[in-house]
Design a protein around this motif. Structure first.
Motif, PDB file in Angstrom:
ATOM      1  N   ALA A   1       7.565  19.733  35.537  1.00 20.73           N
ATOM      2  CA  ALA A   1       8.588  19.938  34.505  1.00 20.73           C
ATOM      3  C   ALA A   1       8.828  21.411  34.210  1.00 20.73           C
ATOM      4  N   GLY A   2       8.139  22.301  34.936  1.00 17.71           N
ATOM      5  CA  GLY A   2       8.387  23.731  34.789  1.00 17.71           C
ATOM      6  C   GLY A   2       7.352  24.494  33.997  1.00 17.71           C
ATOM      7  N   TYR A   3       6.300  23.822  33.542  1.00 21.26           N
ATOM      8  CA  TYR A   3       5.251  24.512  32.798  1.00 21.26           C
ATOM      9  C   TYR A   3       4.211  25.092  33.763  1.00 21.26           C
ATOM     10  N   THR A   4       3.661  26.244  33.416  1.00 27.19           N
ATOM     11  CA  THR A   4       2.570  26.848  34.173  1.00 27.19           C
ATOM     12  C   THR A   4       1.251  26.429  33.545  1.00 27.19           C
ATOM     13  N   ILE A   5       0.408  25.758  34.306  1.00 27.72           N
ATOM     14  CA  ILE A   5      -0.867  25.274  33.793  1.00 27.72           C
ATOM     15  C   ILE A   5      -1.959  26.308  34.074  1.00 27.72           C
ATOM     16  N   VAL A   6      -2.626  26.731  33.035  1.00 24.93           N
ATOM     17  CA  VAL A   6      -3.775  27.627  33.152  1.00 24.93           C
ATOM     18  C   VAL A   6      -5.012  26.806  32.822  1.00 24.93           C
ATOM     19  N   ASP A   7      -5.776  26.468  33.854  1.00 27.47           N
ATOM     20  CA  ASP A   7      -6.891  25.539  33.705  1.00 27.47           C
ATOM     21  C   ASP A   7      -8.202  26.234  34.052  1.00 27.47           C
ATOM     22  N   PRO A   8      -9.072  26.468  33.069  1.00 31.21           N
ATOM     23  CA  PRO A   8     -10.361  27.099  33.354  1.00 31.21           C
ATOM     24  C   PRO A   8     -11.385  26.137  33.951  1.00 31.21           C
ATOM     25  N   GLY A   9     -10.990  24.869  34.145  1.00 26.08           N
ATOM     26  CA  GLY A   9     -11.900  23.884  34.726  1.00 26.08           C
ATOM     27  C   GLY A   9     -12.530  22.994  33.675  1.00 26.08           C
ATOM     28  N   ALA A  10     -13.050  21.870  34.127  1.00 27.34           N
ATOM     29  CA  ALA A  10     -13.668  20.909  33.219  1.00 27.34           C
ATOM     30  C   ALA A  10     -14.915  21.506  32.581  1.00 27.34           C
ATOM     31  N   TYR A  11     -15.094  21.242  31.301  1.00 29.33           N
ATOM     32  CA  TYR A  11     -16.306  21.668  30.611  1.00 29.33           C
ATOM     33  C   TYR A  11     -17.045  20.422  30.131  1.00 29.33           C
ATOM     34  N   GLU A  12     -18.308  20.570  29.858  1.00 31.25           N
ATOM     35  CA  GLU A  12     -19.121  19.437  29.447  1.00 31.25           C
ATOM     36  C   GLU A  12     -19.038  19.240  27.932  1.00 31.25           C
ATOM     37  N   THR A  13     -18.972  17.995  27.523  1.00 25.51           N
ATOM     38  CA  THR A  13     -18.988  17.681  26.100  1.00 25.51           C
ATOM     39  C   THR A  13     -20.260  18.242  25.466  1.00 25.51           C
ATOM     40  N   GLY A  14     -20.093  18.875  24.312  1.00 23.35           N
ATOM     41  CA  GLY A  14     -21.227  19.500  23.644  1.00 23.35           C
ATOM     42  C   GLY A  14     -21.358  20.984  23.923  1.00 23.35           C
ATOM     43  N   THR A  15     -20.446  21.539  24.744  1.00 28.54           N
ATOM     44  CA  THR A  15     -20.449  22.981  24.997  1.00 28.54           C
ATOM     45  C   THR A  15     -20.295  23.739  23.679  1.00 28.54           C
ATOM     46  N   THR A  16     -21.006  24.837  23.534  1.00 31.48           N
ATOM     47  CA  THR A  16     -20.950  25.594  22.275  1.00 31.48           C
ATOM     48  C   THR A  16     -20.311  26.965  22.414  1.00 31.48           C
ATOM     49  N   ASP A  17     -20.193  27.475  23.638  1.00 37.05           N
ATOM     50  CA  ASP A  17     -19.622  28.804  23.857  1.00 37.05           C
ATOM     51  C   ASP A  17     -18.376  28.684  24.738  1.00 37.05           C
ATOM     52  N   TYR A  18     -17.221  29.048  24.184  1.00 39.21           N
ATOM     53  CA  TYR A  18     -15.950  28.925  24.904  1.00 39.21           C
ATOM     54  C   TYR A  18     -15.333  30.287  25.216  1.00 39.21           C
ATOM     55  N   SER A  19     -16.164  31.305  25.292  1.00 39.15           N
ATOM     56  CA  SER A  19     -15.669  32.668  25.520  1.00 39.15           C
ATOM     57  C   SER A  19     -14.935  32.791  26.852  1.00 39.15           C
ATOM     58  N   THR A  20     -15.431  32.131  27.895  1.00 38.10           N
ATOM     59  CA  THR A  20     -14.798  32.219  29.214  1.00 38.10           C
ATOM     60  C   THR A  20     -13.381  31.647  29.174  1.00 38.10           C
ATOM     61  N   GLN A  21     -13.218  30.482  28.576  1.00 34.97           N
ATOM     62  CA  GLN A  21     -11.890  29.864  28.482  1.00 34.97           C
ATOM     63  C   GLN A  21     -10.952  30.724  27.639  1.00 34.97           C
ATOM     64  N   ILE A  22     -11.451  31.217  26.534  1.00 33.63           N
ATOM     65  CA  ILE A  22     -10.631  32.024  25.632  1.00 33.63           C
ATOM     66  C   ILE A  22     -10.177  33.308  26.320  1.00 33.63           C
ATOM     67  N   ALA A  23     -11.079  33.960  27.044  1.00 35.13           N
ATOM     68  CA  ALA A  23     -10.724  35.198  27.752  1.00 35.13           C
ATOM     69  C   ALA A  23      -9.631  34.938  28.783  1.00 35.13           C
ATOM     70  N   LEU A  24      -9.727  33.835  29.507  1.00 32.48           N
ATOM     71  CA  LEU A  24      -8.707  33.498  30.501  1.00 32.48           C
ATOM     72  C   LEU A  24      -7.358  33.247  29.838  1.00 32.48           C
ATOM     73  N   PHE A  25      -7.346  32.493  28.761  1.00 31.57           N
ATOM     74  CA  PHE A  25      -6.082  32.192  28.079  1.00 31.57           C
ATOM     75  C   PHE A  25      -5.438  33.469  27.530  1.00 31.57           C
ATOM     76  N   LYS A  26      -6.250  34.372  27.018  1.00 37.86           N
ATOM     77  CA  LYS A  26      -5.704  35.637  26.513  1.00 37.86           C
ATOM     78  C   LYS A  26      -5.131  36.471  27.652  1.00 37.86           C
ATOM     79  N   ALA A  27      -5.869  36.550  28.748  1.00 34.21           N
ATOM     80  CA  ALA A  27      -5.426  37.361  29.884  1.00 34.21           C
ATOM     81  C   ALA A  27      -4.135  36.822  30.485  1.00 34.21           C
TER      82      ALA A  27
END
Length: 426
Positions: free
Chosen positions: A208-234
């Protein structure tokens, strides 16, 4: 004539045996006239938001069924045995097996794959009719082993409600209300929901024209999302689409705010979380403006065939009794009970598991959540349902801080729209 002499001990033993036989016969007669329904949901644990209102809804239904139901000219009492999974899939499976051993005629399971799939699997193995709702049907159907294009492997289990197709339709008709760069950061966990939306929804959004930025599946109960956040910001994403359980989302979004990601996001689209007032209250000021999706809303124009309540009746009753804000789970749970009772009434013999299964397979009725139609697919054992675009906004009046408004009705035009999607950082 032969006379048999018995001492007191022999006579007492015979009397006890006779009483036992009569009691057993009475129990069997009672069982024959009583329909037993198992009801399994997450009342406590990380998914407790889904089960919070279930006790209230069950009270309404039990009151409405005080005199039982009539099926094929015969009256039956109805007993509902409700159980709390504590948000644990293993416990859900165990509870289902216990209820099956207790002789339930029909099993009802509600809210998320962590509850529904293990209950459905236990019922499929035991040959007990099971009806469920509130999870993407793809995660129920394909997540339990069905293959695209092949006959359904399920003979006893049925599910109704929204699917990825409805989610896609809602997102792509809601998001254009706000101008964005169409970059979507996705938070899809490694679970049945996350894997289903990654496999089906993400490709549809890309088409439909959207660009998907996917950092990959994470496990339920993860407590640190710095990697995903850094990718989304970049990558400069302006839309985020998340499917985590509530505690995981709360951790992710608080970290996103601390690390500056929230400031660049124009649409924070939640799913599986952001559904209930209690979750939003816990997020504080970060909650205002979050986009959500409503599988039920008090403005739905339908009535419960079991209790006779409208959506506003149900929501207002909850608020009056508890002092707490209504939630969309009220209508979702009642719609499951509506469909279950209507299936029992449609069966030629509600005590026959085969007859009840056949009644579910051909069910085409209207509940407080709208139509439930197993005669039209999209695949065997599934009836699709709506999910509507919604948003949490600052309340203009009333006792609660936030209001839950509808911003899109593409999947059910009968439901009135009350607002327009506003940017998250407006």
């Amino acid at each position: 004539m032969t006379h048999i002499k018995m001492n007191r001990r022999q006579f007492s033993g015979l009397l006890a045996s006779t009483t036992l036989v009569l009691s057993a016969r009475g129990a069997l007669a009672q069982d024959a006239d009583t329909i037993r329904i198992g009801f399994v949901s997450p009342r406590t644990g990380p998914l407790a938001g889904f089960g919070k209102t279930d006790g209230y809804v069950l009270e309404q239904v039990r009151a409405a069924l005080t005199d039982g139901i009539e099926v094929a000219g015969k009256s039956y009492a109805v007993e509902i045995l409700d159980r709390d999974t504590q948000s644990d899939p293993a416990r859900a499976a165990q509870l289902a097996k216990e209820l099956i051993n207790e002789g339930v005629d029909l099993m009802l399971a509600v809210s998320t794959p962590e509850v529904i799939n293990p209950v459905s699997d236990a019922c499929e193995a035991a040959g007990v009719p099971c009806l469920s709702t509130v999870m993407p049907w793809e995660a129920w159907y394909f997540g339990r082993g069905a293959k695209p294009g092949e006959p359904s492997p399920f003979k006893w289990t049925y599910h109704f409600g929204f699917g990825v197709g409805e989610i896609f339709k809602t997102y792509t008709s809601t998001w254009p209300q706000i101008e964005t760069n169409m970059k979507v950061g996705v938070m899809y966990p490694n679970d049945a929901d996350g894997n289903a939306v990654r496999a089906v929804l993400a490709p549809q959004l890309e088409a439909a024209g959207y660009t998907i930025v996917d950092p990959g599946a994470y496990e339920t109960g993860t407590t640190d999302y710095s990697t995903q956040i850094a990718l989304f910001k970049a990558e400069g994403v302006e839309i985020i689409n998340s499917f985590p359980i509530p505690p995981d989302f709360a951790a992710f979004w608080r970290q996103a705010a601390q690390q500056g990601l929230a400031r660049q996001v124009k649409i924070m689209q939640t799913a599986k979380t952001g559904l209930f007032p209690s979750e939003m209250e816990a997020m504080g000021s970060l909650a205002e403006g979050m986009a959500s999706a409503a599988y039920w809303h008090r403005d739905f124009p339908y009535f419960s065939p079991v209790t006779g309540q409208s959506g506003h009746d149900l929501a207002n009753g909850w608020e009056a009794e508890t002092g707490e804000q209504w939630t969309q789970q009220l209508g979702a749970t009642l719609s499951l009970l509506d469909a279950g009772i209507l299936a029992l009434k449609a069966a030629s013999d509600p005590k026959s598991k085969e007859a009840l299964r056949d009644a579910i397979a051909t069910l085409n009725v209207e509940t407080i959540g709208g139509k439930v139609d197993f005669t039209s697919g999209p695949v065997p054992n599934v009836a699709h349902g709506p999910i509507l675009g919604s948003q949490w906004v600052k309340a203009k009046e009333g006792p609660f801080d936030l209001d839950y408004v509808l911003v899109n009705n593409a999947t059910d035009p009968n439901v009135p729209i009350t607002s327009q999607l506003a940017p998250y950082n407006e």
